[in-house]
Motif scaffolding. Sequence first.
Motif, PDB file in Angstrom:
ATOM      1  N   THR A 135      38.553  63.026  67.068  1.00 34.24           N
ATOM      2  CA  THR A 135      39.165  63.303  65.776  1.00 34.24           C
ATOM      3  C   THR A 135      40.664  63.577  65.906  1.00 34.24           C
ATOM      4  OG1 THR A 135      38.815  65.697  65.878  1.00 34.24           O
ATOM      5  CG2 THR A 135      36.994  64.333  65.030  1.00 34.24           C
ATOM      6  N   VAL A 136      41.309  63.645  64.758  1.00 33.00           N
ATOM      7  CA  VAL A 136      42.730  64.003  64.722  1.00 33.00           C
ATOM      8  C   VAL A 136      42.938  65.386  65.330  1.00 33.00           C
ATOM      9  CG1 VAL A 136      44.620  64.629  63.177  1.00 33.00           C
ATOM     10  CG2 VAL A 136      43.355  62.512  62.784  1.00 33.00           C
ATOM     11  N   ASP A 137      42.059  66.319  65.000  1.00 28.09           N
ATOM     12  CA  ASP A 137      42.172  67.673  65.560  1.00 28.09           C
ATOM     13  C   ASP A 137      41.997  67.659  67.071  1.00 28.09           C
ATOM     14  OD1 ASP A 137      42.614  68.751  63.062  1.00 28.09           O
ATOM     15  OD2 ASP A 137      40.514  69.315  62.736  1.00 28.09           O
ATOM     16  N   ASP A 138      41.068  66.827  67.551  1.00 30.28           N
ATOM     17  CA  ASP A 138      40.897  66.696  69.002  1.00 30.28           C
ATOM     18  C   ASP A 138      42.187  66.213  69.647  1.00 30.28           C
ATOM     19  OD1 ASP A 138      38.195  67.430  68.929  1.00 30.28           O
ATOM     20  OD2 ASP A 138      37.520  65.358  68.650  1.00 30.28           O
ATOM     21  N   PHE A 139      42.808  65.216  69.013  1.00 31.77           N
ATOM     22  CA  PHE A 139      44.044  64.678  69.580  1.00 31.77           C
ATOM     23  C   PHE A 139      45.147  65.728  69.598  1.00 31.77           C
ATOM     24  CE2 PHE A 139      48.261  62.865  68.939  1.00 31.77           C
ATOM     25  CZ  PHE A 139      48.388  62.158  70.128  1.00 31.77           C
ATOM     26  N   VAL A 140      45.342  66.430  68.491  1.00 28.81           N
ATOM     27  CA  VAL A 140      46.402  67.439  68.430  1.00 28.81           C
ATOM     28  C   VAL A 140      46.203  68.482  69.528  1.00 28.81           C
ATOM     29  CG1 VAL A 140      47.353  69.332  67.044  1.00 28.81           C
ATOM     30  CG2 VAL A 140      46.892  67.105  65.982  1.00 28.81           C
ATOM     31  N   TYR A 141      44.977  68.918  69.713  1.00 26.91           N
ATOM     32  CA  TYR A 141      44.684  69.935  70.728  1.00 26.91           C
ATOM     33  C   TYR A 141      44.988  69.423  72.133  1.00 26.91           C
ATOM     34  CZ  TYR A 141      41.946  73.033  73.754  1.00 26.91           C
ATOM     35  OH  TYR A 141      41.550  73.877  74.764  1.00 26.91           O
ATOM     36  N   HIS A 142      44.445  68.265  72.473  1.00 29.65           N
ATOM     37  CA  HIS A 142      44.595  67.759  73.841  1.00 29.65           C
ATOM     38  C   HIS A 142      46.005  67.233  74.115  1.00 29.65           C
ATOM     39  CE1 HIS A 142      40.444  68.199  75.181  1.00 29.65           C
ATOM     40  NE2 HIS A 142      40.052  67.792  73.976  1.00 29.65           N
TER      41      HIS A 142
END
Length: 303
Positions: A83-90
């Motif tokens: 997800t977009v949130d996964d990308f922002v975090y990693h």
Amino acid sequence: MDQLILSRQRRKDKVVVVIGATGTGKSRISIDLANRYDAEVINSDKLQIHKGLDIVTNKVTDAERRGVPHHLLGVAPPDEDFTVDDFVYHASLAADRITRRGRLPIIVGGSNSYVKALVNDDVEFRNKYECCFLWVDVLMPILHSFVSKRVDRMVDARLVDEVKEFFNPSGDYTRGIRRAIGVPEMHEYFRTEPFHEEHESRVKILEEAIEQIKSNTCILACRQVKNILRLEGLLERRMHRLDATDAFLKLGDEADQAWERSVAKPSTKIVDRFLSKTNTTPMFSPPVASIFLKSNAVATATR
């Protein structure tokens, strides 16, 4: 008083962001810059993040990376959504680790929703990093011709065999890496393959699938440019457009010379200026209300 102001501020770390439509040479310039500036690349292509389908998703090979470390490339399971949130975090974690090593993060990819979420929507990232945006652009008719020929090269490189491993008889291509252009287009060919007795019939269905891959890739490129223009309207910082069209119109050494002249040298000058500039940011984030008002003002502003 000046010392008090400076004590409440800290230098922002620097990040270079390379964007552009599919096939424009984003990976090439990011690796060129990474070798020059002792940098590491963070992939922001939502399909290249997944494992598998290296030909279909056009992942950079080990040889093409020329020793440059790449992050978030082929790390997610094929069937899971990233997800977009996964990308922002990693991506934030990767950028932090790279800067702590004293190196420059270069974020590169064609998924503008990922880039927007990180550099425009994430307040923590915006407070921590100053971004330089490089947009590698190619005149659309020239790019369409190039991506069409690139699909032919991918077919020659055994694209069909690669996609067959991901064939889903149920036709569900909504999750993970199966969303990649090149997978759903081949569904009819693989679905009817056991029933094809005539060679000509099989060839025709395959040719239609390949043409659909080319068409959908061109549509994707147009959509990506529109998204880049929207992103440009949201950003408070200037986006530097690099016109690579001349390099795509030439062959061999002349193409390399045109790339150096129109993309490599200008981008190096831009990044040189960016890295030599000192920027500061408040140590404490602004109130949430201020962030909300500011983001709404930017979103409603006209270009």
